[in-house]
Design an enzyme around this catalytic site. Structure first.
Site, short mmCIF file in Angstrom:
data_model
loop_
_atom_site.label_atom_id
_atom_site.label_comp_id
_atom_site.label_asym_id
_atom_site.label_seq_id
_atom_site.Cartn_x
_atom_site.Cartn_y
_atom_site.Cartn_z
N SER A 83 15.17 -1.38 28.57
CA SER A 83 15.66 -2.74 28.60
C SER A 83 17.13 -2.88 28.22
CB SER A 83 14.83 -3.59 27.62
OG SER A 83 15.00 -3.15 26.29
N SER A 85 13.78 2.20 25.66
CA SER A 85 14.84 1.29 26.11
C SER A 85 16.27 1.68 25.78
CB SER A 85 14.59 -0.12 25.57
OG SER A 85 13.67 -0.78 26.39
N LYS A 121 23.88 -5.41 22.27
CA LYS A 121 22.72 -5.91 23.00
C LYS A 121 22.38 -7.30 22.45
CE LYS A 121 17.98 -4.53 24.33
NZ LYS A 121 16.92 -3.51 24.20
N1 GLN Z 1 10.05 -0.06 29.34
C1 GLN Z 1 9.25 -0.21 28.17
C2 GLN Z 1 8.64 -1.58 28.15
O1 GLN Z 1 8.78 -2.25 29.11
C3 GLN Z 1 10.09 0.03 26.94
C4 GLN Z 1 10.84 -1.16 26.49
C5 GLN Z 1 11.60 -0.94 25.23
O2 GLN Z 1 11.76 0.18 24.75
N2 GLN Z 1 12.06 -2.03 24.65
O3 GLN Z 1 8.03 -1.99 27.20
#
Ligand code: GLN
Length: 485
Positions: free
Chosen positions: A153, A177, A78
């Site tokens: 994400s 995420s 990532k």
């Molecule tokens: N979808 C969640 C957010 O938008 C989680 C994101 C994450 O875990 N980095 O913050």
């Protein structure tokens, strides 16, 4: 030979016996990326020469009889993990062109274990999002239906694992995420206990929630990856000084007598019928393997999303203050320093990142700090206590990962609230600092993957992997869509 279906342990055997070289294996994956990344956009950039050099080096080590858990194994990263000499952007214009002068601890651990770095995987900008649509550069497609998002994400990591564009990958999980995209792409994704994996060199979003974890097509590979990245690190003050168990040793054990908690509050409104049905079927699978299902209650669940969006935005507004055009990446000239900051931040950050910085600044501002931020901290404690209480009567908690399967690209872009609410099953786990995994649980009527979440007590990753492995062996859910096999 079916390379895609071999585990890291099996690939390592082949490499040792010289049935395949790391250069060949790396070439195989780079070819696949060349063939499929155009339609999936999972990778932002590949690092072909770097990968081939690492592979050649691995082959030399193998020839010398050296051994390491990932020696010669090609992985995807990532684009949030600082990697020395490799552009690391967090999918943001503000970090475009940023080349870290050091390695994140996880990257250093992977290097010591002999891995091959294939390239940088797409994500929502600064890991804020659930669909990869917030990437400043591209939206990744779901390999099971390319008109749909892969989740986020870490959508690039999930899509790459699901389409066989790497052996395994790393992602990060602040509110879901890793688990949500793993669920939507039908692969395995694990968020370790907060503090189990060092965050040093992970570009911070919300520091009290962020954790790094693996994506893979098998539970065995998840165990291997976790074993390499976990461990105490003096460079991260929240890192837990506990030894790392041999996670492979948990695989193959049965789950007879294991008590599995089913939280009443997780049967929420808005959960798709297909998801509910699959969840119930999967609980039966665990029961058939000898587990005991017990009802538990997590009464503060309904406050979790609101609490998360106060804490994560507060921390993000503080963490992202460092992007000022002076030290990193983008710089827009202005008439004075304030003007330069403004122009740089206006141009460098995307819409969702700005929304979070504004929200976070608000909840931390004087007069609102007590009403929002301090209160959120208290609710967070209540949520953690809910889990402590639940774990007095069970060993693991099993829930769905996401109330829906993968949605169409664009469908939720104008509706951030719906996007936020879809993290209802994953966010409490981050707030409580617990380990959780998403494993492939089956498919809905449209053929879209559905994940099953297994949550454990702090540092109980081994037991999670044990149950996940039993489930995987019995249910045998395919992890690569036909087209990419
Ligand atoms: N979808 C969640 C957010 O938008 C989680 C994101 C994450 O875990 N980095 O913050």
């Amino acid at each position: 030979m079916d390379i895609l279906n071999l585990t890291i342990v099996q690939l390592r055997e082949m490499l040792k016996k010289k049935e395949i070289s790391s250069v060949e294996l790396t070439g195989y994956y780079l070819d696949r990326i060349g063939k499929y990344n155009g339609e999936l956009l999972a990778y932002l950039r590949t690092t072909d020469d770097y990968a081939m050099d690492m592979a050649a080096e691995a082959d030399e080590k193998i020839a010398r009889g050296e051994d390491a858990p990932l020696l010669g194994i090609p992985l995807g990263m990532k684009d949030i993990l600082c990697t020395k000499g490799v552009e690391t952007t967090c999918a943001s214009n503000i970090l475009k062109g940023f080349v870290p002068p050091y390695d994140a601890t996880v990257i250093r651990n992977l290097k010591e274990a002999g891995f091959v770095h294939l390239g940088r995987l797409n994500m929502d900008e600064f890991a804020m999002g659930s669909s990869t649509e917030n990437s400043a550069f591209q939206t990744t497609s779901n390999p099971w239906d390319t008109s749909r998002i892969p989740g986020g994400s870490s959508g690039g990591s999930a899509a790459a694992a699901a389409s066989g564009l790497c052996v395994a990958a790393l992602g990060t999980d602040t509110g879901g995420s890793i688990r949500q995209p793993a669920s939507l792409c039908g692969v395995i994704g694990m968020k370790p206990t907060y503090g189990r994996v060092s965050r040093y060199g992970l570009i911070a979003f919300a520091s009290s929630l962020d954790q790094i974890g693996p994506f893979s097509r098998t539970v065995s590979d998840c165990a291997t990856m976790l074993g390499v990245i976990a461990g105490h690190d003096p460079m991260d003050s929240t890192s837990i000084p506990e030894p790392v168990p041999d996670y492979q040793s948990f695989l193959g054990k049965d789950i007879k007598g294991l008590r599995i908690g089913i939280p009443a509050e997780y049967f929420v409104e808005g959960m798709e019928e297909g998801v509910r049905k699959n969840y119930e079927d999967n609980l039966q699978v665990l029961k058939d393997q000898g587990a005991t299902l017990v009802d538990v209650s997590l009464p503060h669940t309904r406050h979790a999303v609101a609490t998360y969006y106060i804490i994560c935005t507060a921390e993000a507004s503080s963490n992202l203050a460092r992007y000022d055009g002076v030290k990193y990446g983008l710089r827009e000239e202005g008439k004075d320093i304030i003007d330069m900051y403004k122009k740089t931040r206006f141009k460098g950050f995307g819409k969702e990142v700005k929304r979070r910085i504004i929200l976070g600044t608000y909840v931390l501002s004087s007069g609102y700090y007590d009403a929002y931020y301090r209160k959120a901290g208290k609710v967070r404690t209540l949520i953690r206590h809910d889990f402590d209480e639940a774990f007095t009567s069970c060993d693991l908690i099993v829930t769905p990962v996401s109330p829906t399967t993968a949605f169409k690209a664009g469908e939720r872009l104008e509706d951030p609230l719906t996007m936020y609410l879809s993290d209802i099953f994953t966010i409490p786990v981050n707030l409580a600092g617990l380990p959780g995994i998403s494993i492939p649980g089956g498919f809905d009527a449209k053929g879209l993957p559905i994940g099953l979440q297994i949550i454990g007590k702090p540092l109980d990753e081994g037991r999670i992997l044990q149950a996940a492995h039993v489930f995987e062996s019995v249910k045998k859910v395919p992890t690569i869509p036909e087209r990419y096999r």
